[in-house]
Design a protein around this motif. Structure first.
Motif, PDB file in Angstrom:
ATOM      1  N   LEU A  28       0.576  -1.125   0.372  1.00  0.00           N
ATOM      2  CA  LEU A  28      -0.009   0.137  -0.215  1.00  0.00           C
ATOM      3  C   LEU A  28       0.737   1.012   0.244  1.00  0.00           C
ATOM      4  N   SER A  29       1.600   1.179   0.893  1.00  0.00           N
ATOM      5  CA  SER A  29       2.511   2.688   0.671  1.00  0.00           C
ATOM      6  C   SER A  29       3.491   2.243  -0.251  1.00  0.00           C
ATOM      7  N   PHE A  30       3.879   1.430  -1.298  1.00  0.00           N
ATOM      8  CA  PHE A  30       4.496   1.852  -2.551  1.00  0.00           C
ATOM      9  C   PHE A  30       3.415   2.015  -3.548  1.00  0.00           C
ATOM     10  N   TYR A  31       2.327   1.938  -3.472  1.00  0.00           N
ATOM     11  CA  TYR A  31       1.373   2.302  -4.090  1.00  0.00           C
ATOM     12  C   TYR A  31       1.214   3.534  -3.365  1.00  0.00           C
ATOM     13  N   ALA A  32       1.045   4.294  -3.124  1.00  0.00           N
ATOM     14  CA  ALA A  32       1.023   6.003  -2.946  1.00  0.00           C
ATOM     15  C   ALA A  32       1.733   6.537  -3.312  1.00  0.00           C
ATOM     16  N   LYS A  33       2.299   5.877  -3.029  1.00  0.00           N
ATOM     17  CA  LYS A  33       3.792   6.607  -3.495  1.00  0.00           C
ATOM     18  C   LYS A  33       3.986   6.470  -5.770  1.00  0.00           C
ATOM     19  N   GLU A  35       1.188   6.974  -7.077  1.00  0.00           N
ATOM     20  CA  GLU A  35      -0.241   7.955  -7.349  1.00  0.00           C
ATOM     21  C   GLU A  35       0.559   9.012  -7.337  1.00  0.00           C
ATOM     22  N   LYS A  36       1.415   9.159  -6.805  1.00  0.00           N
ATOM     23  CA  LYS A  36       2.244  10.592  -6.083  1.00  0.00           C
ATOM     24  C   LYS A  36       3.552  11.614  -7.343  1.00  0.00           C
ATOM     25  N   GLY A  37       3.591   9.906  -8.153  1.00  0.00           N
ATOM     26  CA  GLY A  37       4.890   9.769  -9.335  1.00  0.00           C
ATOM     27  C   GLY A  37       5.885   9.824  -7.932  1.00  0.00           C
ATOM     28  N   GLU A  38       6.431   9.593  -7.289  1.00  0.00           N
ATOM     29  CA  GLU A  38       7.336   9.353  -6.387  1.00  0.00           C
ATOM     30  C   GLU A  38       7.954   8.138  -6.449  1.00  0.00           C
ATOM     31  N   ASN A  39       6.917   6.799  -7.010  1.00  0.00           N
ATOM     32  CA  ASN A  39       7.879   5.892  -7.411  1.00  0.00           C
ATOM     33  C   ASN A  39       6.844   5.186  -8.751  1.00  0.00           C
ATOM     34  N   ASN A  40       8.018   4.001  -9.553  1.00  0.00           N
ATOM     35  CA  ASN A  40       7.281   3.686 -10.597  1.00  0.00           C
ATOM     36  C   ASN A  40       7.156   2.358 -10.400  1.00  0.00           C
ATOM     37  N   LEU A  41       6.129   2.031 -11.701  1.00  0.00           N
ATOM     38  CA  LEU A  41       5.694   0.257 -11.894  1.00  0.00           C
ATOM     39  C   LEU A  41       6.407  -0.350 -12.418  1.00  0.00           C
ATOM     40  N   SER A  42       7.015  -1.136 -12.898  1.00  0.00           N
ATOM     41  CA  SER A  42       7.644  -2.511 -13.248  1.00  0.00           C
ATOM     42  C   SER A  42       6.425  -1.890 -14.270  1.00  0.00           C
ATOM     43  N   ALA A  43       6.230  -2.572 -15.718  1.00  0.00           N
ATOM     44  CA  ALA A  43       5.574  -2.961 -16.553  1.00  0.00           C
ATOM     45  C   ALA A  43       4.372  -4.361 -16.523  1.00  0.00           C
ATOM     46  N   ASP A  44       5.481  -5.063 -15.781  1.00  0.00           N
ATOM     47  CA  ASP A  44       3.758  -6.344 -15.480  1.00  0.00           C
ATOM     48  C   ASP A  44       3.592  -5.679 -14.423  1.00  0.00           C
ATOM     49  N   LYS A  45       3.894  -4.948 -13.694  1.00  0.00           N
ATOM     50  CA  LYS A  45       2.935  -4.816 -12.120  1.00  0.00           C
ATOM     51  C   LYS A  45       1.504  -3.075 -13.172  1.00  0.00           C
ATOM     52  N   PHE A  46       2.560  -2.794 -13.032  1.00  0.00           N
ATOM     53  CA  PHE A  46       1.231  -1.709 -14.402  1.00  0.00           C
ATOM     54  C   PHE A  46      -0.282  -2.061 -14.635  1.00  0.00           C
ATOM     55  N   PHE A  47       0.695  -3.480 -15.697  1.00  0.00           N
ATOM     56  CA  PHE A  47      -0.722  -4.318 -16.174  1.00  0.00           C
ATOM     57  C   PHE A  47      -1.694  -5.150 -15.503  1.00  0.00           C
ATOM     58  N   LYS A  48      -0.800  -5.324 -14.741  1.00  0.00           N
ATOM     59  CA  LYS A  48      -1.822  -5.579 -13.227  1.00  0.00           C
ATOM     60  C   LYS A  48      -2.541  -4.877 -12.554  1.00  0.00           C
ATOM     61  N   ILE A  49      -1.917  -3.712 -12.229  1.00  0.00           N
ATOM     62  CA  ILE A  49      -3.301  -2.441 -11.496  1.00  0.00           C
ATOM     63  C   ILE A  49      -3.878  -2.033 -12.998  1.00  0.00           C
ATOM     64  N   LEU A  50      -3.173  -2.007 -14.228  1.00  0.00           N
ATOM     65  CA  LEU A  50      -4.486  -1.727 -14.820  1.00  0.00           C
ATOM     66  C   LEU A  50      -5.444  -3.189 -15.211  1.00  0.00           C
ATOM     67  N   ASN A  51      -5.410  -4.323 -14.903  1.00  0.00           N
ATOM     68  CA  ASN A  51      -6.064  -5.445 -14.409  1.00  0.00           C
ATOM     69  C   ASN A  51      -7.191  -5.354 -13.147  1.00  0.00           C
ATOM     70  N   LYS A  52      -6.595  -4.385 -12.558  1.00  0.00           N
ATOM     71  CA  LYS A  52      -7.584  -4.215 -11.256  1.00  0.00           C
ATOM     72  C   LYS A  52      -8.422  -3.057 -11.141  1.00  0.00           C
ATOM     73  N   LEU A  53      -7.901  -2.144 -11.960  1.00  0.00           N
ATOM     74  CA  LEU A  53      -9.148  -1.130 -12.361  1.00  0.00           C
ATOM     75  C   LEU A  53     -10.054  -1.562 -14.060  1.00  0.00           C
ATOM     76  N   ASN A  54     -10.000  -3.022 -14.154  1.00  0.00           N
ATOM     77  CA  ASN A  54     -11.130  -2.843 -14.971  1.00  0.00           C
ATOM     78  C   ASN A  54     -10.374  -2.004 -16.594  1.00  0.00           C
ATOM     79  N   ILE A  55      -9.051  -1.696 -16.692  1.00  0.00           N
ATOM     80  CA  ILE A  55      -9.502  -1.000 -18.227  1.00  0.00           C
ATOM     81  C   ILE A  55      -8.328  -1.899 -19.091  1.00  0.00           C
ATOM     82  N   GLU A  56      -8.772  -0.846 -20.277  1.00  0.00           N
ATOM     83  CA  GLU A  56      -7.706  -1.102 -20.731  1.00  0.00           C
ATOM     84  C   GLU A  56      -6.060  -0.241 -21.588  1.00  0.00           C
TER      85      GLU A  56
END
Length: 84
Positions: A28-33, A35-56
């Protein structure tokens, strides 16, 4: 706007909590960062987040680009009209 801000905008529009989206993908702390632009997601985790958001990815980029179609998407159409 960075990708994290776009993720936040989409999450809020779907009335989801950060905890619901972060789930078992990232802490949760990583995710909050993210959203603030302080951390970046790997491509794999980015697509998993998009899946959670139910968005292509195309929908995500549409929101990220201020609800305008990706101009690079139209480049191939322009090239097809060039005589060879």
């Amino acid at each position: 706007m960075n990708y994290g801000e776009t993720i936040r905008e989409i999450r809020l529009s779907k009335a989801l909590t950060q905890k619901e989206v972060a789930g078992n993908i990232v802490s949760l702390s990583f995710y909050a960062k993210v959203e603030k632009g302080e951390n970046n997601l790997s491509a794999d985790k980015f697509f998993k987040i998009l899946n959670k958001l139910n968005i292509e990815i195309d929908e995500f980029l549409f929101v990220h680009n201020d609800f305008k179609e990706n101009p690079k998407k139209n480049d191939s159409k322009a090239d097809s009209s060039i005589p060879r």
